[in-house]
Each structure stands twice: as C-alpha cells, then as structure tokens.
Design a protein around this motif. Structure first.
Motif, PDB file in Angstrom:
ATOM      1  N   LEU A 132       0.113  97.088  20.449  1.00 54.58           N
ATOM      2  CA  LEU A 132       1.328  96.530  21.037  1.00 54.58           C
ATOM      3  C   LEU A 132       1.818  95.351  20.207  1.00 54.58           C
ATOM      4  CD1 LEU A 132      -0.225  98.029  23.385  1.00 54.58           C
ATOM      5  CD2 LEU A 132       0.932  96.475  24.941  1.00 54.58           C
ATOM      6  N   GLU A 133       3.106  95.123  20.252  1.00 52.37           N
ATOM      7  CA  GLU A 133       3.673  93.978  19.547  1.00 52.37           C
ATOM      8  C   GLU A 133       3.128  92.687  20.145  1.00 52.37           C
ATOM      9  OE1 GLU A 133       8.032  92.039  18.371  1.00 52.37           O
ATOM     10  OE2 GLU A 133       7.912  93.870  19.573  1.00 52.37           O
ATOM     11  N   LEU A 134       2.715  91.774  19.282  1.00 49.71           N
ATOM     12  CA  LEU A 134       2.176  90.493  19.744  1.00 49.71           C
ATOM     13  C   LEU A 134       3.306  89.616  20.264  1.00 49.71           C
ATOM     14  CD1 LEU A 134      -0.473  88.717  19.789  1.00 49.71           C
ATOM     15  CD2 LEU A 134       0.410  87.676  17.701  1.00 49.71           C
ATOM     16  N   MET A 135       3.154  89.160  21.503  1.00 49.45           N
ATOM     17  CA  MET A 135       4.106  88.228  22.113  1.00 49.45           C
ATOM     18  C   MET A 135       3.314  87.001  22.562  1.00 49.45           C
ATOM     19  SD  MET A 135       6.618  90.820  24.217  1.00 49.45           S
ATOM     20  CE  MET A 135       5.280  91.805  24.918  1.00 49.45           C
ATOM     21  N   PRO A 136       3.153  86.000  21.689  1.00 53.84           N
ATOM     22  CA  PRO A 136       2.256  84.874  21.979  1.00 53.84           C
ATOM     23  C   PRO A 136       2.416  84.229  23.356  1.00 53.84           C
ATOM     24  CG  PRO A 136       2.967  84.772  19.713  1.00 53.84           C
ATOM     25  CD  PRO A 136       3.744  85.901  20.343  1.00 53.84           C
ATOM     26  N   PRO A 137       3.643  84.002  23.869  1.00 57.15           N
ATOM     27  CA  PRO A 137       3.736  83.361  25.189  1.00 57.15           C
ATOM     28  C   PRO A 137       3.170  84.220  26.326  1.00 57.15           C
ATOM     29  CG  PRO A 137       5.834  83.221  24.008  1.00 57.15           C
ATOM     30  CD  PRO A 137       4.972  84.189  23.262  1.00 57.15           C
ATOM     31  N   ARG A 138       3.009  85.526  26.098  1.00 59.11           N
ATOM     32  CA  ARG A 138       2.585  86.427  27.170  1.00 59.11           C
ATOM     33  C   ARG A 138       1.134  86.882  27.051  1.00 59.11           C
ATOM     34  NH1 ARG A 138       5.735  91.443  28.421  1.00 59.11           N
ATOM     35  NH2 ARG A 138       4.393  91.240  30.250  1.00 59.11           N
ATOM     36  N   ILE A 139       0.433  86.455  26.005  1.00 57.95           N
ATOM     37  CA  ILE A 139      -0.924  86.966  25.762  1.00 57.95           C
ATOM     38  C   ILE A 139      -1.831  86.731  26.970  1.00 57.95           C
ATOM     39  CG2 ILE A 139      -3.021  86.636  24.411  1.00 57.95           C
ATOM     40  CD1 ILE A 139      -1.274  86.109  21.983  1.00 57.95           C
ATOM     41  N   ALA A 140      -1.853  85.515  27.485  1.00 53.39           N
ATOM     42  CA  ALA A 140      -2.774  85.188  28.579  1.00 53.39           C
ATOM     43  C   ALA A 140      -2.484  86.029  29.813  1.00 53.39           C
ATOM     44  CB  ALA A 140      -2.682  83.704  28.909  1.00 53.39           C
ATOM     45  N   LYS A 141      -1.218  86.174  30.164  1.00 57.11           N
ATOM     46  CA  LYS A 141      -0.860  86.953  31.353  1.00 57.11           C
ATOM     47  C   LYS A 141      -1.178  88.428  31.149  1.00 57.11           C
ATOM     48  CE  LYS A 141       2.901  87.799  34.614  1.00 57.11           C
ATOM     49  NZ  LYS A 141       4.304  87.509  34.952  1.00 57.11           N
ATOM     50  N   GLN A 142      -0.876  88.965  29.963  1.00 59.04           N
ATOM     51  CA  GLN A 142      -1.167  90.373  29.687  1.00 59.04           C
ATOM     52  C   GLN A 142      -2.663  90.649  29.779  1.00 59.04           C
ATOM     53  OE1 GLN A 142       0.855  90.511  25.806  1.00 59.04           O
ATOM     54  NE2 GLN A 142       2.098  92.185  26.585  1.00 59.04           N
ATOM     55  N   ALA A 143      -3.473  89.740  29.245  1.00 68.22           N
ATOM     56  CA  ALA A 143      -4.926  89.919  29.290  1.00 68.22           C
ATOM     57  C   ALA A 143      -5.448  89.815  30.724  1.00 68.22           C
ATOM     58  CB  ALA A 143      -5.608  88.885  28.397  1.00 68.22           C
ATOM     59  N   GLU A 144      -4.921  88.866  31.469  1.00 65.75           N
ATOM     60  CA  GLU A 144      -5.352  88.672  32.858  1.00 65.75           C
ATOM     61  C   GLU A 144      -5.035  89.894  33.711  1.00 65.75           C
ATOM     62  OE1 GLU A 144      -4.548  85.634  36.645  1.00 65.75           O
ATOM     63  OE2 GLU A 144      -3.508  85.349  34.743  1.00 65.75           O
ATOM     64  N   GLN A 145      -3.884  90.504  33.478  1.00 62.14           N
ATOM     65  CA  GLN A 145      -3.455  91.645  34.281  1.00 62.14           C
ATOM     66  C   GLN A 145      -3.970  92.975  33.742  1.00 62.14           C
ATOM     67  OE1 GLN A 145       0.829  91.269  34.522  1.00 62.14           O
ATOM     68  NE2 GLN A 145       0.708  89.652  36.049  1.00 62.14           N
ATOM     69  N   GLU A 147      -3.226  94.413  30.901  1.00 62.45           N
ATOM     70  CA  GLU A 147      -2.250  95.145  30.090  1.00 62.45           C
ATOM     71  C   GLU A 147      -2.722  95.283  28.647  1.00 62.45           C
ATOM     72  OE1 GLU A 147       1.490  93.193  30.469  1.00 62.45           O
ATOM     73  OE2 GLU A 147       1.516  93.336  32.670  1.00 62.45           O
ATOM     74  N   ILE A 148      -3.556  94.338  28.186  1.00 60.74           N
ATOM     75  CA  ILE A 148      -4.144  94.425  26.853  1.00 60.74           C
ATOM     76  C   ILE A 148      -5.631  94.113  26.953  1.00 60.74           C
ATOM     77  CG2 ILE A 148      -2.031  93.845  25.590  1.00 60.74           C
ATOM     78  CD1 ILE A 148      -3.087  90.995  25.298  1.00 60.74           C
ATOM     79  N   ASP A 149      -6.402  94.706  26.047  1.00 58.92           N
ATOM     80  CA  ASP A 149      -7.838  94.430  25.988  1.00 58.92           C
ATOM     81  C   ASP A 149      -8.137  93.285  25.034  1.00 58.92           C
ATOM     82  OD1 ASP A 149      -8.989  96.666  27.646  1.00 58.92           O
ATOM     83  OD2 ASP A 149      -7.814  97.831  26.212  1.00 58.92           O
ATOM     84  N   LEU A 150      -7.432  93.254  23.907  1.00 58.46           N
ATOM     85  CA  LEU A 150      -7.643  92.229  22.895  1.00 58.46           C
ATOM     86  C   LEU A 150      -6.294  91.795  22.329  1.00 58.46           C
ATOM     87  CD1 LEU A 150     -10.564  93.784  20.786  1.00 58.46           C
ATOM     88  CD2 LEU A 150     -10.756  91.856  22.370  1.00 58.46           C
ATOM     89  N   ALA A 151      -6.271  90.580  21.798  1.00 58.29           N
ATOM     90  CA  ALA A 151      -5.126  90.107  21.023  1.00 58.29           C
ATOM     91  C   ALA A 151      -5.656  89.410  19.785  1.00 58.29           C
ATOM     92  CB  ALA A 151      -4.264  89.149  21.838  1.00 58.29           C
ATOM     93  N   PHE A 152      -4.906  89.500  18.701  1.00 60.15           N
ATOM     94  CA  PHE A 152      -5.286  88.847  17.451  1.00 60.15           C
ATOM     95  C   PHE A 152      -4.195  87.840  17.107  1.00 60.15           C
ATOM     96  CE2 PHE A 152      -6.879  93.198  17.527  1.00 60.15           C
ATOM     97  CZ  PHE A 152      -8.245  92.942  17.488  1.00 60.15           C
ATOM     98  N   HIS A 153      -4.598  86.565  17.072  1.00 65.80           N
ATOM     99  CA  HIS A 153      -3.595  85.509  16.938  1.00 65.80           C
ATOM    100  C   HIS A 153      -4.216  84.304  16.251  1.00 65.80           C
ATOM    101  CE1 HIS A 153       0.100  83.530  17.649  1.00 65.80           C
ATOM    102  NE2 HIS A 153      -0.265  82.806  18.694  1.00 65.80           N
ATOM    103  N   VAL A 154      -3.357  83.390  15.825  1.00 63.64           N
ATOM    104  CA  VAL A 154      -3.816  82.156  15.185  1.00 63.64           C
ATOM    105  C   VAL A 154      -4.664  81.361  16.182  1.00 63.64           C
ATOM    106  CG1 VAL A 154      -3.078  80.034  14.060  1.00 63.64           C
ATOM    107  CG2 VAL A 154      -1.758  82.142  13.747  1.00 63.64           C
ATOM    108  N   GLY A 155      -5.833  80.931  15.724  1.00 60.90           N
ATOM    109  CA  GLY A 155      -6.785  80.304  16.627  1.00 60.90           C
ATOM    110  C   GLY A 155      -6.282  79.060  17.317  1.00 60.90           C
ATOM    111  N   ASP A 156      -5.534  78.200  16.598  1.00 64.24           N
ATOM    112  CA  ASP A 156      -5.113  76.944  17.220  1.00 64.24           C
ATOM    113  C   ASP A 156      -3.954  77.140  18.197  1.00 64.24           C
ATOM    114  OD1 ASP A 156      -3.008  77.366  15.522  1.00 64.24           O
ATOM    115  OD2 ASP A 156      -3.384  75.626  14.248  1.00 64.24           O
ATOM    116  N   GLU A 157      -3.444  78.361  18.326  1.00 60.51           N
ATOM    117  CA  GLU A 157      -2.409  78.655  19.312  1.00 60.51           C
ATOM    118  C   GLU A 157      -2.955  79.500  20.459  1.00 60.51           C
ATOM    119  OE1 GLU A 157       1.091  80.313  17.532  1.00 60.51           O
ATOM    120  OE2 GLU A 157       1.163  78.808  15.932  1.00 60.51           O
ATOM    121  N   ALA A 158      -4.275  79.676  20.507  1.00 60.83           N
ATOM    122  CA  ALA A 158      -4.883  80.496  21.555  1.00 60.83           C
ATOM    123  C   ALA A 158      -4.819  79.787  22.894  1.00 60.83           C
ATOM    124  CB  ALA A 158      -6.338  80.802  21.197  1.00 60.83           C
ATOM    125  N   SER A 159      -4.599  80.557  23.943  1.00 64.97           N
ATOM    126  CA  SER A 159      -4.583  80.001  25.290  1.00 64.97           C
ATOM    127  C   SER A 159      -5.974  79.505  25.666  1.00 64.97           C
ATOM    128  CB  SER A 159      -4.129  81.066  26.291  1.00 64.97           C
ATOM    129  OG  SER A 159      -4.375  80.634  27.620  1.00 64.97           O
TER     130      SER A 159
END
Length: 297
Positions: A132-145, A147-159
């Motif tokens: 899926l397309e990475l949408m940084p503001p939505r990563i935490a909500k998608q993971a909580e619900q 909708e995604i199993d994993l996300a790959f993102h810059v570490g210092d921007e991780a929720s």
C-alpha cells in the motif's frame, strides 16, 4: 445476559460432560471431581436454566428436551473457546496462505521489499503480499485497526505508539546521468550550489530538504529547479537530463545509468525503520515476517 452473569465456565464444562455420559459418577471421573461436586454443579445448572436437564432413567440419566437442544450449541461453543485460548501454533511458512499488507514509499519498496521478495516467495509460496502507498500521518491508525501489518518509514518520524526496529542507516550521495560533465570528480561546494537540482517532496511541491538545511548552516543556498513526488521519476529525470540530486545511497547502488559521487558537504542521513502495532507483536506469523525482512536487508 442475566443467565450468563450467573454462570461460570466450570458449570458449562460439567454440563457438556454430563450430556455425553448421562451418568454423574462417570462424569465425575472424566472431570477429576468428586461425585458430590458434580451433583452440586448439576443442581446449580438446574436452578440457573430453569430445567431439570437430566432425569433418572432405567439405564442412567435421560436428558430433557431442553438438554438435548443445548447439546450441540454447547459443544461448539466450548470447542471454539478452547481453540481461542489455546497456545498459538508455530508458523510454517511453507504451508501458510495468509495475505500480508505492508505500507511503503517507492524508496521503501526498492530498498526493503525488493531485496526480500524473491526469498519471501520461495520460503512462503502460498502467501500474498499487498503493498500500500505509505501515508505517514495514517500509519498508526492503520496499524491499530489492522489495515496494515507493517510499515517502512524514517525512524525519527515513527509514531511513539508503534513498535519499531531499525533496518539500516542511510546516507546521501550526489547523483546525475552517466557521463555528466560536472560529476567527473567531486564538485566543490560552490560548483555544487551552481548545479540544477531536483528534489523529492513526498508532501508535494516542496523545494527544500535536509541538504538545504545543511547549506543554510553554512550561509549557502543551491538551485532547486524541479520538485517531484517519487524517486522513480526522479531517477528517470536524472538519467535523461543534466539535473542532479542528492539521493539515498542504497537507491542508486549499481544503477549504471547514473554517475554517483560524494557530496562536498555533510548531510545528515537517517534510519530506515520497520513499524508495527502491539496487537500483532506476538503473533508467530507476524514475527516470522519481521525476522525474514530484517534478515533480507
């Protein structure tokens, strides 16, 4: 609901065995209880359910109509509950058939997923992978619900609400087309600032990044003439024009169409992280996927 509040699981287990045995003594033996204890359970069940449930008969006890109606639903409910609380079975990738959903930018696709893909397909041929397309503001909500199993993102921007694991540390290099006349050797800082630069702006339309911050600390600016949303398009632009760009080193490693040199100034790199929610942290299949990807990169 009132009856459920008055029941306890042990009573239902006792009833299930009584309906199978039709005999208090044999039920007590199967349950590893005394006969008086089983009799007490039966009396409590009769009170709660408002039915005798089991009546004396010529060969043991005979279930009432209400008891017969309870037999199969009770057996199925107890079996489902037993399955739900049983320890998780080990994950076997060779026979697995689930679908995993991961979120990544085109950079994450190229540097994390692509190196892992062939081996992942070989180890777990029955699974499916949805990127899926990475949408940084939505990563935490998608993971909580879920909708995604994993996300790959810059570490210092991780929720801070997500689990994370650093996969690698990235650095920046200066890249342009193969044979670029200004990249035959490492440019000076003045030459670097005079080049026409392209920048990736994930939010769209930005003309400033970490390189500009580093230049600003030295009182300098560069010429950013093109802003694009994706690295894939940027690399095509670099290969066919005289524009240059500061790019993550892993992205351009081994790309024959590009010339790569060290930049004339230090630009801070970043950590690439794998992110996931606590809800799936202990799941054997999820743990296997995380370990496999971490090993592949």
């Amino acid at each position: 609901m009132n009856n459920l509040r008055r029941l306890d699981l042990n009573l239902l287990v006792t009833l299930d065995v009584l309906l199978a045995e039709h005999n208090v003594t044999r039920a007590a033996q199967r349950l590893h209880l005394s006969q008086p204890s089983v009799s007490v359970h039966l009396a409590r069940l009769r009170e709660i359910l408002g039915d005798p449930l089991l009546l004396p008969g010529p060969r043991g006890m005979r279930p009432t109509a209400r008891a017969e109606a309870l037999r199969e639903p009770l057996r199925e409910a107890l079996a489902a509950l037993e399955s739900a609380v049983a320890p998780a079975s080990p994950f076997d990738p060779a026979t697995a058939s689930q679908t995993w959903r991961v979120a990544a930018s085109d950079y994450g696709e190229s540097t994390v997923l692509l190196p892992a893909l062939n081996g992942l397909r070989a180890a777990a041929p029955g699974v499916r992978l949805a990127v899926l397309e990475l949408m940084p503001p939505r990563i935490a909500k998608q993971a909580e619900q879920g909708e995604i199993d994993l996300a790959f993102h810059v570490g210092d921007e991780a929720s801070p609400g997500l689990r994370h694991r650093t996969l690698f540390t990235e650095r920046y290099v200066l890249a342009g087309r193969a044979g670029h006349p200004r990249l035959k050797r490492r440019p000076t800082l003045a030459q670097f600032c005079a080049l026409d630069h392209v920048i990736v702006s994930p939010d769209g339309g930005g003309f400033r990044g970490v390189t500009d911050d580093a230049l600003a600390r030295a009182g300098l600016t560069r010429r950013v003439v093109l802003s694009v949303p994706h690295f894939l398009f940027m690399m095509s632009v670099l290969a066919t024009t005289d524009l240059v760009a500061m790019l993550p080193a892993r992205l351009v490693h081994g790309v024959g169409a590009l010339q790569v040199v060290e930049p004339p100034l230090a630009v801070p790199g970043y950590e690439m992280a794998m992110l996931w929610h606590e809800r799936s942290h202990r799941d054997p299949a999820h743990r296997w996927l995380r370990e496999y990807i971490a090993g592949a990169v």
